[in-house]
Design a protein around this motif. Structure first.
Motif, PDB file in Angstrom:
ATOM      1  N   LEU A  16      43.720  32.427  30.881  1.00  0.00           N
ATOM      2  CA  LEU A  16      44.401  32.474  32.239  1.00  0.00           C
ATOM      3  C   LEU A  16      45.209  33.871  32.133  1.00  0.00           C
ATOM      4  N   VAL A  17      45.100  34.665  33.267  1.00  0.00           N
ATOM      5  CA  VAL A  17      46.087  35.749  33.617  1.00  0.00           C
ATOM      6  C   VAL A  17      46.487  35.547  34.686  1.00  0.00           C
ATOM      7  N   VAL A  18      47.754  35.388  34.798  1.00  0.00           N
ATOM      8  CA  VAL A  18      48.743  35.333  35.748  1.00  0.00           C
ATOM      9  C   VAL A  18      48.985  36.518  36.322  1.00  0.00           C
ATOM     10  N   GLY A  19      48.814  37.010  37.345  1.00  0.00           N
ATOM     11  CA  GLY A  19      49.185  38.595  38.156  1.00  0.00           C
ATOM     12  C   GLY A  19      47.776  39.289  38.536  1.00  0.00           C
ATOM     13  N   GLY A  20      47.846  39.646  39.572  1.00  0.00           N
ATOM     14  CA  GLY A  20      46.569  40.333  40.091  1.00  0.00           C
ATOM     15  C   GLY A  20      46.559  41.814  40.535  1.00  0.00           C
ATOM     16  N   GLY A  21      47.810  42.328  39.780  1.00  0.00           N
ATOM     17  CA  GLY A  21      47.933  43.628  40.027  1.00  0.00           C
ATOM     18  C   GLY A  21      47.092  44.480  39.018  1.00  0.00           C
ATOM     19  N   VAL A  22      47.456  45.822  38.831  1.00  0.00           N
ATOM     20  CA  VAL A  22      46.867  46.722  37.789  1.00  0.00           C
ATOM     21  C   VAL A  22      46.816  46.475  36.392  1.00  0.00           C
ATOM     22  N   GLY A  41      45.186  34.205  38.351  1.00  0.00           N
ATOM     23  CA  GLY A  41      45.704  33.485  39.427  1.00  0.00           C
ATOM     24  C   GLY A  41      46.985  34.330  39.841  1.00  0.00           C
ATOM     25  N   ALA A  42      46.675  34.515  41.298  1.00  0.00           N
ATOM     26  CA  ALA A  42      47.585  35.649  42.030  1.00  0.00           C
ATOM     27  C   ALA A  42      47.463  35.131  43.623  1.00  0.00           C
ATOM     28  N   ARG A  61      42.375  31.880  41.218  1.00  0.00           N
ATOM     29  CA  ARG A  61      43.232  30.817  41.830  1.00  0.00           C
ATOM     30  C   ARG A  61      44.192  31.483  42.745  1.00  0.00           C
ATOM     31  N   ALA A  62      43.883  31.453  43.996  1.00  0.00           N
ATOM     32  CA  ALA A  62      44.759  32.072  44.778  1.00  0.00           C
ATOM     33  C   ALA A  62      45.917  31.230  45.219  1.00  0.00           C
ATOM     34  N   GLY A  63      47.091  31.972  45.087  1.00  0.00           N
ATOM     35  CA  GLY A  63      48.372  31.387  45.547  1.00  0.00           C
ATOM     36  C   GLY A  63      49.460  31.592  44.249  1.00  0.00           C
ATOM     37  N   THR A  64      50.657  31.055  44.517  1.00  0.00           N
ATOM     38  CA  THR A  64      51.617  31.110  43.537  1.00  0.00           C
ATOM     39  C   THR A  64      51.372  30.200  42.481  1.00  0.00           C
ATOM     40  N   PHE A  65      52.033  30.640  41.193  1.00  0.00           N
ATOM     41  CA  PHE A  65      51.683  29.845  40.003  1.00  0.00           C
ATOM     42  C   PHE A  65      52.056  28.327  39.947  1.00  0.00           C
ATOM     43  N   GLU A  66      51.186  27.642  39.149  1.00  0.00           N
ATOM     44  CA  GLU A  66      51.496  26.256  39.385  1.00  0.00           C
ATOM     45  C   GLU A  66      51.201  25.679  37.895  1.00  0.00           C
TER      46      GLU A  66
END
Length: 478
Positions: A16-22, A41-42, A61-66
């Motif tokens: 899992l990678v949390v964060g959809g930026g660079v 997830g982002a 996973r679209a949305g905020t972390f769960e």
């Protein structure tokens, strides 16, 4: 070593990678290269990540972390700009025993992403523990030019031969010698010329002629006084070729750390008045391991031929037909004097140097005190801490002036080095006051006075004043 190096096989495993930026994109790319099944997830994705989702390369996973996002993950990377969220992810991962990397926060991370030199299937990783990533990258850039690009193809070639190599050379020492010979042979040159078939044929010929029962040998190696930077290049090579290392008590941990990791280390501790291992036992160990075909390094502090009983050991090896060589080390007199800022010879003060050992009463009684007490020479006394009162008394009784300077160098060249200076008439008193312990080298002569003005390494010399703890209470009152 604060971190345990580990290469993880993530092929097909969910990460899992949390964060959809660079930053999240960069982390995801490296994980994809390692074969991981990546989920990002982002709320929103960088265009490149969005394209990878559409191509089916990653999941989103679209949305905020769960909390449930961690359910199937083997690893998690927190790559957002939210420090509060990072702390939450790290705590949840810790509770679930999932390794987590928090970008730019080494304290929250249970694993760190290194700078990598890729010679697939050979991978070299460099880590600063997350504290100085730019330094790790700089080291990687410097090492890149040193690592031959054909190491990857060579590893693949050897992987294909591995079962045959093990069958032909069941002895570990024999296999190690084969690999060493292979690296020095024509195989690498052929691989560089893209002649894969010829390289394979050359490796097969080398295997066919490999010695099944290798010949053992012994290297008498001087480790120097402790600073690993003073080990010679030939000494470093011997440590990395050793199967067995028989080392003295005084060999520093930093020097031993330079040896090959899988070499067997045997401490043959010898200390004045307390010989845990006798010289005869050391001889027996050298013979036992060399006769079994192993490369033995007899690792001695300083130099093996300066009060190191190296001559006796060579006589024993020669008498039993064991091949040997000697790799000199920087002896304590040279190193300790240099690190204390004391020139052993000086045009104005000393035209000669005498190396003396005084490790016990028996050796002290054999010294030529009349010659040692002469002026305009430097005495470098090894192993003399227990005999300082006798040294002081005898030198003064035979004419050496009590005003002659001395420098006691304890743990010379090591981070804990101390230098105690004074005059001959106060030698025993000052050594006792400062509780000088072995290993320590004593330098007596006019040049010793230069320790105060020429000191450059470690703490400043401890000069004329005694520590308060050594002064009698009545003296303090007065």
């Amino acid at each position: 070593m604060k971190l345990y190096p580990l290469f993880a096989d993530l092929t097909g495993r969910p990460v899992l990678v949390v964060g959809g930026g660079v930053v999240g994109e960069r982390k995801a790319a490296a994980l994809l290269d390692a074969g991981a099944r990546v989920t990002v997830g982002a709320p929103h994705l960088h265009p490149t990540l969005q394209a990878w989702v559409e191509q089916g390369r990653i999941s989103w996973r679209a949305g905020t972390f769960e909390d449930a996002w961690l359910d199937d993950a083997w690893l998690v990377v927190a790559a957002t700009a939210d420090s509060v969220l990072h702390k939450r992810i790290a705590a949840l991962a810790e509770a679930r025993r999932v390794f987590v990397n928090v970008v730019d926060d080494a304290t929250l991370s249970s694993f760190h992403v290194p700078a990598v030199i890729d010679r697939a299937p050979v991978t070299i990783a460099i880590s600063s523990g997350g504290h100085a990533p730019m330094l790790a990258r700089l080291l990687r850039e410097r090492l890149e030019v040193l690592i031959d690009p054909v190491m990857g193809p060579l590893a693949s070639l050897l992987a294909n031969m591995r079962s045959r190599i093990r069958a032909r050379l069941p002895d570990l020492t024999a296999r190690r010698r084969f690999y060493e010979h292979l690296l020095g042979g024509p195989v690498l040159s052929l691989l560089r010329r893209q002649q894969q078939a010829l390289a394979e044929a050359a490796a097969e010929r080398l295997l066919e002629t490999a010695t099944v029962s290798p010949t053992g040998s012994v290297v008498l190696l001087g480790a120097g006084p402790g600073d690993p930077g003073l080990l010679t290049l030939r000494g470093l090579r011997a440590l990395n070729e050793a199967d067995v290392i028989l080392h003295d008590r005084l060999v520093s941990a930093e020097v031993l750390a330079l040896a090959r990791r899988d070499a067997e280390r045997i401490e043959v501790a010898k200390q004045a008045g307390n010989h845990h291992t006798t010289q005869a036992q050391i001889h027996a160990l050298m013979l036992e391991h060399a006769a079994a075909g192993r490369r033995v390094v007899r690792l001695k502090g300083g130099d093996p031929f300066v009060f190191g009983r190296g001559g006796e050991e060579l006589e024993f090896l020669r008498g039993h037909g064991i091949p040997y060589e000697v790799v000199p080390g920087i002896t304590a007199a040279l190193a300790c004097a240099a690190y204390a800022g004391v020139p052993l010879t000086h045009r104005d003060h000393a035209q000669s140097v005498r190396l003396v050992t005084a490790h016990c009463q028996g050796s002290v009684n054999t010294l030529d005190w009349q010659a040692l007490a002469q002026e305009r020479q430097t005495l470098a006394v090894y192993m003399g801490t227990s005999e300082l009162p006798v040294l002081q008394q005898q030198l003064m009784a035979h004419g050496r002036a009590g005003s002659t300077p001395f420098a006691l160098v304890e743990n010379g060249s090591r981070p804990e080095q101390r230098v105690i200076t004074g005059t001959l008439s106060s030698l025993a008193e000052r050594a006792s006051a400062y509780e000088v312990r072995s290993p320590a080298l004593l330098i007596i002569g006019e040049v010793a006075a230069l320790a105060t003005s020429l000191a450059w390494f470690g703490r400043a010399p401890l000069g004329a004043k005694l520590p308060l703890s050594s002064v009698a209470p009545q003296a303090l009152i007065a």
